[in-house]
Design an enzyme around this catalytic site. Structure first.
Site, PDB file in Angstrom:
ATOM      1  N   SER A  61       1.003  -1.158  -0.032  1.00  0.00           N
ATOM      2  CA  SER A  61       0.084   0.092   0.013  1.00  0.00           C
ATOM      3  C   SER A  61       0.758   1.173  -0.027  1.00  0.00           C
ATOM      4  CB  SER A  61      -0.992  -0.118   1.147  1.00  0.00           C
ATOM      5  OG  SER A  61      -2.057  -0.776   1.038  1.00  0.00           O
ATOM      6  N   LYS A  64       0.218   3.632  -2.729  1.00  0.00           N
ATOM      7  CA  LYS A  64      -0.679   4.635  -2.814  1.00  0.00           C
ATOM      8  C   LYS A  64      -0.508   5.979  -2.674  1.00  0.00           C
ATOM      9  CE  LYS A  64      -4.501   1.673  -0.983  1.00  0.00           C
ATOM     10  NZ  LYS A  64      -4.025   0.424  -0.237  1.00  0.00           N
ATOM     11  N   SER A 121      -6.279   3.536   4.252  1.00  0.00           N
ATOM     12  CA  SER A 121      -5.749   2.836   3.360  1.00  0.00           C
ATOM     13  C   SER A 121      -6.626   1.962   2.210  1.00  0.00           C
ATOM     14  CB  SER A 121      -4.391   1.779   4.049  1.00  0.00           C
ATOM     15  OG  SER A 121      -3.569   1.128   2.862  1.00  0.00           O
TER      16      SER A 121
END
Length: 388
Positions: A61, A64, A121
């Site tokens: 993640s 991101k 997230s």
């Protein structure tokens, strides 16, 4: 296939270049279980410590952050507003992993989507943004990769907007530090969202996954990541006493280990490294002789202050060597390069230009005759170099 080969070649070249550039750099001796580490000073970009920083790794993640960077960029460019809304597709709604729990077909503001991505997230929030900005997540991922290259993240490619495991998505600890530095530098106001500790959407409150926000008062971002393949990772930043440090960790074995190691390394970095001014701005380093000038010498300075972030023991050991051009004749312009200063820092030698602190006009013709005979009889004036 060709893209993967090209990426592997770029990784190999970057590793060789960084090995040459960082040889002898002032870095701490740190032992850490993290497989990949990059610790960077935000202001200078100086690398304070690195471990496998140019080897390919899966960001999970932490990918991101690039999705967030592109949102921030459009907001800054006024092509996107925080109150703009995007529709939640079925693909976004059904995406697994961490979620913001968006309802299919609903319209969600960019402000809420940002917090869904940063704080929670949310994979669903990231896909909604990707589809809203580029039409498809795949098209958005191509834009992510292109932007990475523009930022100097030469060993990074994205296959999706979330960091979900695939064959394309890969990065390095160094590249994530570059991205974090860009976010903090380019979007100081929007960056503050990273410091929000919780976000509630659809009556579901979720806390920020960044462990440093709860453990260190001066921590204020950025993003965690975890998959079975990548292990536990974190890209974090903190500011203490005017110094900001960026930390990238990845490949740790557990959430607990990530928390403990990120706290330890961030605290160690602030205690070990300081920003030192090696040469002050406008500091006169030498007085260079000038032939046929209205002044016989001109003060010489560095173009700007020379600073480095390093351990104190390395700062104490720095040595200087100044070389001036052997034949400087008037007229001399202010800022004209007249030589160089060489700084020995550890095992490396760095060169910086030296320039005239002020202008020196040329002597009128009649005065040149006297100056010529003075040089003929007494020789050129020796340069006066400042003390260490």
């Amino acid at each position: 296939m060709i893209g993967n080969v090209a990426l592997k070649f770029r990784v190999m070249v970057a590793c060789l270049l960084m090995a040459v550039m960082c040889a002898g750099a002032a870095q701490a001796e740190i032992i850490t279980p993290s497989q990949y580490v990059m610790i960077m000073d935000h202001e200078t970009g100086d690398v304070l410590y690195e471990k496998n920083a140019d080897l390919p790794m899966k960001p999970a993640s932490m990918a991101k952050m690039m999705t967030i960077y592109l949102i921030f960029k459009q907001i800054k460019d006024a092509s996107l507003r925080l109150d703009d809304k995007f529709i939640v597709s079925e693909k976004a709604y059904r995406k697994g992993g961490s979620r913001t729990f968006l309802e299919i077909g609903s319209q969600v503001s960019v402000s809420d989507l940002l917090r869904g991505i940063i704080v929670q997230s949310g994979n669903d929030a990231a896909i909604v943004v990707a589809e809203g900005l580029a039409g498809t997540e795949e098209a958005f991922a191509e834009e992510m990769t292109l932007t990475a290259t523009k930022l100097g993240m030469m060993n990074t490619a994205f296959g999706n907007a979330t960091g979900w495991p695939d064959e394309i998505t890969t990065t390095t600890a160094r590249d994530l530090a570059i991205l974090a530095r860009a976010i903090i530098t380019e979007f100081p106001e929007l960056y503050k969202i990273f410091n929000e500790k919780s976000f509630t959407y659809n009556d579901i409150k979720q806390g920020n996954r960044n462990p440093l926000l709860y453990a260190l008062d001066h921590a204020d971002g950025l993003k965690t990541g975890h998959t079975e393949e990548s292990g536990y990772g974190l890209t974090a930043s903190a500011e203490r006493d005017g110094q900001r440090i960026i930390l990238v960790l990845n490949g740790l074995g557990s959430n607990k280990e990530r928390k403990q190691e990120s706290i330890r390394l961030m605290d160690l970095s602030f205690r070990t490294f300081r920003k030192f001014t090696i040469v002050e701005q406008f500091e006169v380093l030498a007085n260079a002789p000038v032939n046929m000038g209205e002044q016989t010498t001109v003060p010489v300075t560095a173009e700007k202050a020379i600073t480095r972030v390093m351990p104190r023991k390395d700062f104490v050991g720095i040595t200087r060597r100044i070389e001036l051009d052997p034949d400087i004749s008037a007229p001399v312009a202010k800022g004209q390069q007249l030589g160089s200063i060489y700084l020995t820092i550890g095992d490396s030698i760095e060169r910086f230009p030296l320039v005239a602190a002020n202008a020196v006009e040329e002597l009128p013709f009649y005065a040149k005759i006297g100056a010529f005979f003075k040089v003929l009889i007494f020789g050129h004036e020796a340069p006066v170099v400042g003390s260490e």
